[in-house]
Design a protein around this motif. Structure first.
Motif, PDB file in Angstrom:
ATOM      1  N   UNK A 163       1.049  -1.217   0.349  1.00 33.38           N
ATOM      2  CA  UNK A 163       0.340   0.118  -0.135  1.00 33.38           C
ATOM      3  C   UNK A 163       1.117   1.312   0.142  1.00 33.38           C
ATOM      4  N   UNK A 164       0.713   2.353  -1.016  1.00 33.54           N
ATOM      5  CA  UNK A 164       1.269   3.131  -1.085  1.00 33.54           C
ATOM      6  C   UNK A 164       0.131   4.476   0.226  1.00 33.54           C
ATOM      7  N   UNK A 165       1.515   4.845   1.504  1.00 37.16           N
ATOM      8  CA  UNK A 165       0.425   4.649   2.702  1.00 37.16           C
ATOM      9  C   UNK A 165       0.851   6.448   2.723  1.00 37.16           C
ATOM     10  N   UNK A 166       1.764   7.173   2.071  1.00 42.40           N
ATOM     11  CA  UNK A 166       2.444   8.787   2.254  1.00 42.40           C
ATOM     12  C   UNK A 166       2.848   8.803   1.337  1.00 42.40           C
ATOM     13  N   UNK A 167       3.395  10.728   1.200  1.00 40.23           N
ATOM     14  CA  UNK A 167       4.191  11.308  -0.104  1.00 40.23           C
ATOM     15  C   UNK A 167       4.215  12.332   0.849  1.00 40.23           C
ATOM     16  N   UNK A 170      -2.863  11.757  -0.684  1.00 43.35           N
ATOM     17  CA  UNK A 170      -3.227  10.728  -0.933  1.00 43.35           C
ATOM     18  C   UNK A 170      -4.645  10.489  -2.043  1.00 43.35           C
ATOM     19  N   UNK A 171      -4.985  11.296  -2.689  1.00 39.16           N
ATOM     20  CA  UNK A 171      -6.405  11.738  -3.242  1.00 39.16           C
ATOM     21  C   UNK A 171      -6.897  10.769  -4.449  1.00 39.16           C
ATOM     22  N   UNK A 180      -9.852  12.313  -0.173  1.00 38.90           N
ATOM     23  CA  UNK A 180      -9.006  11.602   0.721  1.00 38.90           C
ATOM     24  C   UNK A 180      -9.003  10.145   0.799  1.00 38.90           C
ATOM     25  N   UNK A 181      -7.765   9.725  -0.021  1.00 47.41           N
ATOM     26  CA  UNK A 181      -7.563   8.280   0.431  1.00 47.41           C
ATOM     27  C   UNK A 181      -7.630   7.586   1.063  1.00 47.41           C
ATOM     28  N   UNK A 182      -8.366   7.327   2.236  1.00 49.85           N
ATOM     29  CA  UNK A 182      -8.052   6.839   3.789  1.00 49.85           C
ATOM     30  C   UNK A 182      -7.401   5.658   3.505  1.00 49.85           C
TER      31      UNK A 182
END
Ligand SMILES: [Cu+2]
Length: 169
Positions: A62-66, A76-77, A90-92
């Motif tokens: 999972x891409x969790x943050x940027x 992350x939207x 936002x992708x929770x």
């Protein structure tokens, strides 16, 4: 044959750097390709970033943050139609990157959202971004900046440090 070998070595080296310029980054089982963003008008507070992530491994990630130095914060939207209106949200929990699949972050869909821009994103420049995945960890990438409103990097000469435009307008 020594000369031939060193020529081959040089050719392989330049091929490697060409691939790096083309925007492919490997992080464990993940291959991150074609990152790009686009220029923002003066005083814009936000901008979108795009890329594809291929999970070549056998485990979901999972891409969790940027994060990025160009923005106060990065979210992350996704774009979604809510009550007939296209909205961003936002992708929770982050963006899933299932085993064996490619996830595309692209205009009109999933994207990295640069919030509280510190200065406008300027066409022809680069935005540095750190992506953090639940399992694979973190990686630094650079997103070439296309022109305002670009739908892709096509308008800007793919993957080169400076991007000659097809048209002066
Ligand atoms: Cu957004």
């Amino acid at each position: 044959m020594t000369n031939f070998k060193s020529l081959m070595a040089a050719a392989i080296l330049s091929l490697t750097s060409a691939l790096a310029l083309a925007g492919e980054t490997t992080l464990g089982d993940l291959v991150i390709k074609d990152p790009w963003t686009r220029a923002t008008p003066p005083n814009a507070m936000a901008g979108g970033g795009f890329l594809t992530i291929t999970n070549t491994g056998g485990a979901d990630d999972t891409l969790v943050s940027a994060a990025s130095p160009v923005a106060g914060r990065v979210e992350l939207h996704e774009m979604a139609v809510v009550d007939g209106v296209m909205k961003m949200r936002e992708m929770q929990g982050g963006i899933p990157v299932p085993a064996g699949q490619t996830v595309a972050l692209e205009p009109g869909g999933l994207h990295v959202m640069f919030m509280d821009l510190k200065e406008p994103l300027t066409e022809g420049g680069m935005a540095a971004v750190t992506l953090t995945f639940e399992k694979a960890g973190s990686v630094d990438i650079e997103m070439p900046i296309a022109k305002i409103g670009a739908k892709g990097m096509d308008q800007g000469g793919h993957g080169h440090g400076h991007m000659p435009m097809k048209s002066p307008n």
